[in-house]
Design a protein around this motif. Structure first.
Motif, PDB file in Angstrom:
ATOM      1  N   ALA A 131      22.977  47.787  37.540  1.00  0.00           N
ATOM      2  CA  ALA A 131      23.561  49.017  38.691  1.00  0.00           C
ATOM      3  C   ALA A 131      23.856  47.934  39.625  1.00  0.00           C
ATOM      4  N   ARG A 132      23.066  46.984  40.099  1.00  0.00           N
ATOM      5  CA  ARG A 132      23.350  46.100  41.406  1.00  0.00           C
ATOM      6  C   ARG A 132      24.678  45.503  40.838  1.00  0.00           C
ATOM      7  N   ALA A 133      24.696  44.962  39.647  1.00  0.00           N
ATOM      8  CA  ALA A 133      26.166  44.007  39.287  1.00  0.00           C
ATOM      9  C   ALA A 133      27.491  45.248  39.784  1.00  0.00           C
ATOM     10  N   ASP A 158      23.414  37.772  27.224  1.00  0.00           N
ATOM     11  CA  ASP A 158      24.770  37.947  27.306  1.00  0.00           C
ATOM     12  C   ASP A 158      25.314  39.383  27.715  1.00  0.00           C
ATOM     13  N   VAL A 159      24.777  39.898  28.822  1.00  0.00           N
ATOM     14  CA  VAL A 159      24.986  41.416  29.349  1.00  0.00           C
ATOM     15  C   VAL A 159      26.250  41.231  30.121  1.00  0.00           C
ATOM     16  N   LEU A 163      29.801  43.573  30.655  1.00  0.00           N
ATOM     17  CA  LEU A 163      30.210  44.143  32.067  1.00  0.00           C
ATOM     18  C   LEU A 163      31.487  43.684  32.177  1.00  0.00           C
ATOM     19  N   ARG A 164      31.840  42.416  31.829  1.00  0.00           N
ATOM     20  CA  ARG A 164      33.389  42.016  31.757  1.00  0.00           C
ATOM     21  C   ARG A 164      34.009  43.063  31.152  1.00  0.00           C
ATOM     22  N   GLY A 170      38.411  49.446  32.014  1.00  0.00           N
ATOM     23  CA  GLY A 170      38.754  50.558  33.032  1.00  0.00           C
ATOM     24  C   GLY A 170      37.511  51.640  33.274  1.00  0.00           C
ATOM     25  N   ILE A 171      36.374  51.022  32.689  1.00  0.00           N
ATOM     26  CA  ILE A 171      35.239  51.938  33.005  1.00  0.00           C
ATOM     27  C   ILE A 171      34.604  52.027  34.329  1.00  0.00           C
ATOM     28  N   ILE A 172      34.685  50.831  34.812  1.00  0.00           N
ATOM     29  CA  ILE A 172      34.128  50.664  36.269  1.00  0.00           C
ATOM     30  C   ILE A 172      35.291  49.902  36.827  1.00  0.00           C
ATOM     31  N   PRO A 173      35.381  49.886  38.337  1.00  0.00           N
ATOM     32  CA  PRO A 173      36.322  48.884  39.017  1.00  0.00           C
ATOM     33  C   PRO A 173      35.653  47.674  39.278  1.00  0.00           C
ATOM     34  N   GLY A 174      36.280  46.678  39.063  1.00  0.00           N
ATOM     35  CA  GLY A 174      35.625  45.306  39.444  1.00  0.00           C
ATOM     36  C   GLY A 174      36.564  44.258  39.295  1.00  0.00           C
TER      37      GLY A 174
END
Ligand SMILES: [Zn+2]
Length: 475
Positions: A131-133, A158-159, A163-164, A170-174
């Motif tokens: 969540a923080r990431a 290797d979480v 996340l990458r 396109g699931i989360i902005p980053g």
């Protein structure tokens, strides 16, 4: 035998499932008009340049300096856009730069000022850390960073790869993430330290331990197989922390007669021999992956540079010999001065002064620099502090620092090995742009005022807010 890939979905099914992600743009072309643009290749500011990109590829298709006629025309029609396939963003009045690259981040860490790493790695839940990431990814974009070279998830295996991929899908902005999965270290070297081993206390591993030329090759293969973009290894570390243990819990008794400073209690020492470092780089090269080496002291810097690593991370100790080898080998230097700026009380003024001098000499010798703050260990959103330090404390000219912050970051990600070109605004390169309020040449604070951010030809931040919040989300 050639193994088959997992069965592809039939085209019809795929089109139903693939909705395009939160970033999906309905426009085919993006045009950005600028009045002041930083050209990171030439390291100079240029005027009245426009950039066009194809939103389906995210790549720049045209860069041109506007003619007098165009300037007059633009002034009278700037707010009109009759072409429904074209999105026009007028960034005249801002300072526009290629998107920033943080070349040394940890998206799964938050500031050590709030909580030291041991509590984050041992005590925070996996859910809290993810969540923080996710928050850190948003903060990165809002701060103008379109790429993070993320050098270790620190305790959650290797979480970072998942996340990458969540960002790329396109699931989360980053920001665009380049990840290592787990860093390599020799046995007993880079671990969560605790004194109680026999009562079942579980601590996560924070590196992939490996030993011997064959062992380290196998570790590189594990990381590549897991999906890492680049390999990171610890060339040295303060691995004797348990010899004079610090007070680790409330009421624990201090060890008497210990050396006074933490650095003396547990000095850095090499974790691998030369043959092992050579094997890591050789195996990574075979997989066409760049290599980042954590190295604090000259001995490890020299060994890692001789092995042919892409970059040295930290390299704080003053050493002309270390710089000479880096120069000879073309090694990129990512000094991460922000973390020792934050820890100045612990490391002391002399340590800081030496590190600043080392970076200054590196720049004078023409050693390529990339800008990474060890973000995560220092707060996300304060990444730009590293740029400020390199300019103000080290004394590197602003244009050189801004070049290191953008195109220098692409080189640190491996250049063409990373599979995408970014960090400068040229045809065929990613349309990553950040618009700053003000001119950093007049006021460095402008670097903290990212107002518009475009990544891969898509507008993600408008007027300092993430516009993905205004769109339907993937559930
Ligand atoms: Zn780091």
């Amino acid at each position: 035998m050639v193994r088959r890939q997992a069965m592809p979905l039939r085209q019809a099914e795929a089109s139903v499932i693939h909705s395009g992600g939160i970033h999906a743009s309905t426009k085919k072309t993006l045009v950005v008009h600028t009045s002041l643009l930083f050209d990171s290749g030439a390291k100079e500011f240029v005027k009245n340049v426009s950039v066009e990109a194809d939103t389906s590829t995210g790549l720049i298709t045209r860069v041109w300096t506007r003619s007098e006629d165009e300037l007059v025309q633009l002034d009278s029609t700037a707010t009109e856009n009759k072409d429904k396939d074209k999105q026009v963003i007028d960034l005249r009045g801002y300072t526009v730069m290629p998107g920033f690259v943080d070349s040394h981040s940890h998206v799964f860490l938050h500031s050590y000022r709030v909580t030291p790493s041991i509590y984050q790695e041992r005590d925070e839940s996996l859910v809290e850390r993810i969540a923080r990431a996710t928050n850190h990814c948003r903060t990165a974009l809002l701060s103008g960073y379109t790429t993070y070279r993320d050098l270790g998830s620190e305790g959650i295996r290797d979480v970072d790869i998942g996340l990458r991929d969540a960002v790329n899908r396109g699931i989360i902005p980053g920001p665009r993430l380049f990840v290592v999965s787990e860093a390599l270290a020799s046995s007993g070297s880079y671990e969560v330290r605790h004194e109680s081993h026999l009562n079942g206390t579980a601590v996560p591993r924070i590196s992939d331990p490996c030993d011997g030329p064959d062992g380290v090759r196998a570790a590189v293969r594990r990381r590549i197989g897991a999906g890492a973009d680049l390999i990171k290894f610890y060339a040295d570390y303060r691995r004797r922390a348990r010899r004079f243990p610090a007070q680790a819990w409330p009421g624990s008794l201090p060890v008497r007669f210990a050396p006074p400073s933490l650095l003396d209690r547990s000095p850095s020492s090499p974790l691998f021999n030369q043959e092992e470092m050579n094997a890591i780089v050789d195996e990574a090269r075979r997989a066409k992956a760049p290599v980042a080496a954590h190295a604090q002291d000259a001995e490890a810097v020299i060994m890692a540079a001789k092995a042919g690593v892409t970059s040295i991370e930290h390299g704080f100790a003053r050493s002309d010999e270390a710089l000479k080898v880096m120069k000879e080998k073309g090694t990129i230097y990512v000094p991460t001065l922000s973390i020792i700026d934050q820890e100045k009380e612990t490391v002391g003024q002399e340590f800081w002064d030496d590190a600043v001098e080392q970076v200054r000499k590196a720049w004078e010798m023409g050693i390529p620099l990339a800008v990474g703050a060890d973000t995560g260990a220092v707060a996300h959103g304060d990444n730009i502090r590293e740029t400020e330090i390199l300019h103000k404390d080290v004394g590197i000219p602003l244009a050189d620092v801004l070049g290191a912050l953008t195109l220098g970051g692409w080189h640190a990600c491996g250049g063409d090995l990373c599979g995408r070109r970014f960090g400068t605004l040229k045809v065929g390169w990613a349309a990553d742009l950040v618009a700053l309020q003000g001119d950093p040449r007049d006021d460095l604070q402008a670097l903290r005022k990212a107002t518009f951010v475009i990544k891969d030809g898509e507008l993600l931040v408008r007027d300092g807010r993430l516009i993905t919040d205004e769109r339907p989300r993937i559930d």
